[in-house]
Design a protein around this motif. Structure first.
Motif: not given
Length: 99
Positions: A26-28, A30
Motif C-alpha cells: 500500500k502507498r499513501s 503522501s
C-alpha cells in the motif's frame, strides 16, 4: 501444546505475515507526492486545463510550484512558463509523467 492451539498459532502467524505484505504494497497519496517531487508531472485543474512540468514543491493545501511548465487547453499547447504556481483548491489531480 494441543493441535488446535498449534493451528491457531500458525493461522495467526500467517495473518501477521499477510498483513505485513499488504502494508508494504500500500502507498499513501503522501508517499506518491514524495516520490514525484523533482520529477515531471501532469496537474489537471477543475477547469480541465493541464499543466505539465517538473514538480518543485507543494504544501498541505496542495498549492503547487512547478518549473519548465507548459499549459495545455483541450490538449493544445497554449503557453510555456519558466515557473508556475497553482493554488491548491483548483487542483483536480496530479499524475506522474514519463520523462
Amino acid at each position: 501444546m494441543s493441535t488446535e492451539a498449534k493451528d491457531t498459532a500458525a493461522a495467526a502467524a500467517a495473518a501477521d505475515q499477510e498483513a505485513t505484505a499488504t502494508n508494504e504494497q500500500k502507498r499513501s497519496p503522501s508517499d506518491f507526492l514524495k516520490a514525484v517531487l523533482g520529477r515531471p508531472v501532469n496537474v489537471r485543474l477543475n477547469t480541465g486545463t493541464d499543466y505539465r512540468g517538473v514538480l518543485a514543491c507543494l504544501d498541505g493545501y496542495m498549492n503547487i510550484a512547478m518549473e519548465q511548465t507548459e499549459e495545455y487547453v483541450d490538449g493544445q499547447l497554449k503557453s510555456k512558463y519558466g515557473d508556475c504556481f497553482i493554488r491548491g483548491n483548483n487542483v483536480m489531480y496530479i499524475s506522474s509523467q514519463k520523462r
